[in-house]
Design a protein around this motif. Sequence first.
Motif, PDB file in Angstrom:
ATOM      1  N   LYS A 375       0.841  -1.196   0.000  1.00 19.20           N
ATOM      2  CA  LYS A 375       0.000   0.000   0.000  1.00 19.20           C
ATOM      3  C   LYS A 375       0.880   1.252   0.000  1.00 19.20           C
ATOM      4  O   LYS A 375       1.262   1.766   1.045  1.00 19.20           O
ATOM      5  CB  LYS A 375      -0.929  -0.035   1.215  1.00 19.20           C
ATOM      6  CG  LYS A 375      -1.866  -1.249   1.226  1.00 19.20           C
ATOM      7  CD  LYS A 375      -2.663  -1.338   2.523  1.00 19.20           C
ATOM      8  CE  LYS A 375      -3.669  -2.479   2.492  1.00 19.20           C
ATOM      9  NZ  LYS A 375      -3.028  -3.810   2.323  1.00 19.20           N
ATOM     10  N   MET A 376       1.181   1.727  -1.203  1.00 20.02           N
ATOM     11  CA  MET A 376       2.037   2.903  -1.349  1.00 20.02           C
ATOM     12  C   MET A 376       1.239   4.188  -1.492  1.00 20.02           C
ATOM     13  O   MET A 376       1.731   5.264  -1.154  1.00 20.02           O
ATOM     14  CB  MET A 376       2.955   2.728  -2.567  1.00 20.02           C
ATOM     15  CG  MET A 376       3.859   1.513  -2.483  1.00 20.02           C
ATOM     16  SD  MET A 376       4.994   1.412  -3.877  1.00 20.02           S
ATOM     17  CE  MET A 376       5.129  -0.356  -4.064  1.00 20.02           C
ATOM     18  N   LYS A 377       0.017   4.070  -2.038  1.00 21.08           N
ATOM     19  CA  LYS A 377      -0.818   5.250  -2.240  1.00 21.08           C
ATOM     20  C   LYS A 377      -2.228   4.979  -1.744  1.00 21.08           C
ATOM     21  O   LYS A 377      -2.679   3.821  -1.728  1.00 21.08           O
ATOM     22  CB  LYS A 377      -0.844   5.635  -3.721  1.00 21.08           C
ATOM     23  CG  LYS A 377       0.511   6.077  -4.266  1.00 21.08           C
ATOM     24  CD  LYS A 377       0.419   6.502  -5.718  1.00 21.08           C
ATOM     25  CE  LYS A 377       1.785   6.952  -6.232  1.00 21.08           C
ATOM     26  NZ  LYS A 377       1.723   7.406  -7.647  1.00 21.08           N
ATOM     27  N   ALA A 383       0.510   9.656  -1.899  1.00 18.91           N
ATOM     28  CA  ALA A 383       1.479   8.775  -1.244  1.00 18.91           C
ATOM     29  C   ALA A 383       1.155   8.630   0.233  1.00 18.91           C
ATOM     30  O   ALA A 383       0.881   9.618   0.918  1.00 18.91           O
ATOM     31  CB  ALA A 383       2.891   9.318  -1.429  1.00 18.91           C
ATOM     32  N   ILE A 384       1.165   7.394   0.720  1.00 23.30           N
ATOM     33  CA  ILE A 384       0.941   7.122   2.135  1.00 23.30           C
ATOM     34  C   ILE A 384       2.261   7.275   2.876  1.00 23.30           C
ATOM     35  O   ILE A 384       3.299   6.776   2.436  1.00 23.30           O
ATOM     36  CB  ILE A 384       0.379   5.702   2.335  1.00 23.30           C
ATOM     37  CG1 ILE A 384      -0.958   5.554   1.601  1.00 23.30           C
ATOM     38  CG2 ILE A 384       0.206   5.389   3.817  1.00 23.30           C
ATOM     39  CD1 ILE A 384      -1.506   4.138   1.608  1.00 23.30           C
ATOM     40  N   GLN A 429       7.226  16.713   1.866  1.00 21.65           N
ATOM     41  CA  GLN A 429       6.466  15.704   2.598  1.00 21.65           C
ATOM     42  C   GLN A 429       5.444  15.063   1.657  1.00 21.65           C
ATOM     43  O   GLN A 429       5.178  15.577   0.560  1.00 21.65           O
ATOM     44  CB  GLN A 429       5.768  16.316   3.802  1.00 21.65           C
ATOM     45  CG  GLN A 429       4.748  17.387   3.484  1.00 21.65           C
ATOM     46  CD  GLN A 429       4.178  18.036   4.726  1.00 21.65           C
ATOM     47  OE1 GLN A 429       4.690  17.856   5.827  1.00 21.65           O
ATOM     48  NE2 GLN A 429       3.096  18.807   4.566  1.00 21.65           N
ATOM     49  N   ASP A 430       4.885  13.946   2.093  1.00 25.28           N
ATOM     50  CA  ASP A 430       3.884  13.215   1.304  1.00 25.28           C
ATOM     51  C   ASP A 430       4.411  12.838  -0.080  1.00 25.28           C
ATOM     52  O   ASP A 430       3.650  12.729  -1.047  1.00 25.28           O
ATOM     53  CB  ASP A 430       2.595  14.026   1.163  1.00 25.28           C
ATOM     54  CG  ASP A 430       1.961  14.340   2.510  1.00 25.28           C
ATOM     55  OD1 ASP A 430       2.067  13.475   3.413  1.00 25.28           O
ATOM     56  OD2 ASP A 430       1.391  15.429   2.654  1.00 25.28           O
ATOM     57  N   GLU A 607       8.005   4.595  -3.681  1.00 24.90           N
ATOM     58  CA  GLU A 607       7.787   4.514  -5.119  1.00 24.90           C
ATOM     59  C   GLU A 607       8.413   3.200  -5.597  1.00 24.90           C
ATOM     60  O   GLU A 607       9.064   2.498  -4.814  1.00 24.90           O
ATOM     61  CB  GLU A 607       8.423   5.702  -5.839  1.00 24.90           C
ATOM     62  CG  GLU A 607       7.857   7.054  -5.433  1.00 24.90           C
ATOM     63  CD  GLU A 607       8.537   8.208  -6.141  1.00 24.90           C
ATOM     64  OE1 GLU A 607       9.246   7.954  -7.151  1.00 24.90           O
ATOM     65  OE2 GLU A 607       8.372   9.365  -5.692  1.00 24.90           O
ATOM     66  N   THR A 608       8.208   2.887  -6.848  1.00 28.65           N
ATOM     67  CA  THR A 608       8.892   1.737  -7.433  1.00 28.65           C
ATOM     68  C   THR A 608       9.974   2.237  -8.375  1.00 28.65           C
ATOM     69  O   THR A 608       9.925   3.366  -8.866  1.00 28.65           O
ATOM     70  CB  THR A 608       7.922   0.827  -8.203  1.00 28.65           C
ATOM     71  OG1 THR A 608       7.319   1.573  -9.265  1.00 28.65           O
ATOM     72  CG2 THR A 608       6.845   0.283  -7.276  1.00 28.65           C
ATOM     73  N   GLY A 609      10.951   1.404  -8.605  1.00 28.39           N
ATOM     74  CA  GLY A 609      12.043   1.747  -9.513  1.00 28.39           C
ATOM     75  C   GLY A 609      12.451   0.547 -10.331  1.00 28.39           C
ATOM     76  O   GLY A 609      12.059  -0.585 -10.037  1.00 28.39           O
TER      77      GLY A 609
END
Length: 646
Positions: A375-377, A383-384, A429-430, A607-609
């Motif tokens: 759960k990233m967002k 963004a969480i 932030q966020d 995030e993903t990369g």
Amino acid sequence: MNRNYLKYILIGGASIFVWTGCDDYLNRESTSGVNTPDLIWQNPKAITAVLADMYDSGLKLDEFDDWYGSKKANLANQTSLSDEATASYQKESAFDKSNSTYSYGDYVFNDDMVTRYKQIRIVNNFLLNIEKTSVLSEDEKEELGAEARFIRAMQYFGLVKRYGGVPLQTVPQEYTAGNTEALYQARDTEAATYDFIINECKAIYESLPEVRSSDAKYRANRGTVLALWSRAALYAGTIAKYSKTLTLTGEAVSKGYVYIPETEAERYFDECYTASSKILDEMVPRVYSLYKSTGTEAEELAQNFYNLFSKAVNGDNGEYIFQKQYNVAAGKGHMWDKLNVPFSYRGDGWGCGMSPVLEMVEEFEYIDGTEGKLKMKDSGGKAISYDSPYDIFKNKDPRLLGSVYLPGADYKGYGGGKIEWIRGVINGQDGIGTKYEASAQPDKENKVVIDGQTYNTSGKDGGSLSVGDASKTGFYQRKFLDESLTDYTDIDAKRSSTPWVVFRLAEIYLNRAEACMELNQHLDVALKDINEIRGRAGIKLLTAGNLTLDKVRHERKVELAFEKHRYWDLKRWRLAHLDVSKGGLTNFRGTALCPYYNVKSGKYTFETGVPEKRKRLFLEKNYYTVFRAEDLSTNPLMVQNPGYGN
């Protein structure tokens, strides 16, 4: 005739009886020196020593130090070349240039034919001579013969899962001067090779004890043979069922040296069910049981799963059916820990080896049975924020915590502390603000000054997706790592002795469940088997309504992660050549999880990369390994595998 061919056809005479390092099996006074065959077979201890060396030298087990091309620096094994992980180092053509493609090699994970048939001849010679000796009782001959036949069956299993059908030899070949043609032997079919393995297991399992004494407990027993029967039959069944999806052609296909007729699939699945049931219904819990925690909290369940594979437990877990033990003092250690310990704990270099990918991490569900996507967002796309990188994994399947070192997790090995892997910092932030990302190895300069405050843009265990030795995905492999080891210096010292598991009870539950689903029979048994595994893990049990073949395959992926099953599973299911979006290896690269520290809030967002690794290309021909030119030139009856010419 080629002398090398004669060498592997005829090896197994007096040359195998020069012994070193067999003190556990030999009394030096009665067996020292060079022993001729006639003396060997007059000495029970020497006979047992021959068997011991067959275990030690004759089994290829895809174990810790089994690297493609025998190059540890390349980190190419059945984990890093599956979809479970990638390798941390920017080396080997699979793990370097992100704008290029890695094609699976023709020889990837090959088993050298000369070496393997040398070992098969040694077994055949052993079987021939124990029948002739007068120093063993008939019961001893039967038991030792059964062990030798198991070793030979394992050798053929290693060959058939790589090459398809191979020449089956059950007696030592003898060379008559001027008659080399008598040594030529065509390949047996893939089906016949699997049938040989299965039939050998059926013939010998009752000749071996269910439980061995403490001084022999690492030798094959009844459960070991049944486990091989179970696995081999499952492989054969799925190859028979799914090979129709391939388009390979040629003489090897038309003669059945590769592929198994689809009509045979049900028979093999029945064999798997039978063999698995002999363990699960007749030997559990009397002989084997799943290794379970007395606690129910997530951290306790995670630690229990880690302990199952740990040096501290050392295989004495009630679940291992067959394992390889190591002995550092005797020069029989391995280097897994030195090659895989997280970056900041690695001593004088190396370490970091396997980098589990985000896709694998997300295969582990949440405890309530919901899918494992992190759960990233929030639902609005924001963004969480998390207090710690570790918090994003809350309520995940405890097996994840026992199998993978996660960002922010406690490191319970020597040195303590936490695993620190962050992609960078955000001046905001966020997840909103200017990003400053790691651009070098963790022990290099990765700093930024914001409003007079200096921040590290990398954790001590990594953060770059492209540079240095540290993980490029944010994760390290925990399963099998010895957290009691204190010295990670000198890789060639091979200080590790965690045992390698060849067969364990959980696999047998998974084998039987898969066979049931393929047969569309015994579905209540399949449900029970899967829930045995999930119940031990501490996650929500399945119901009859949501039990599917895909669920069984998913459970296999997470339970057996990093045990070098996944690569072979993708091959036998005939999925490996497909695009990654369809569950295959083609175009697979893997994804990184990227935690960022937000300066203004003091919290972490994610995030993903994309690690700078090559995309992969698995061709249909890669389902079968190529035979070397000398394998063909020394045996004119051999036929090359499809896709490689002849």
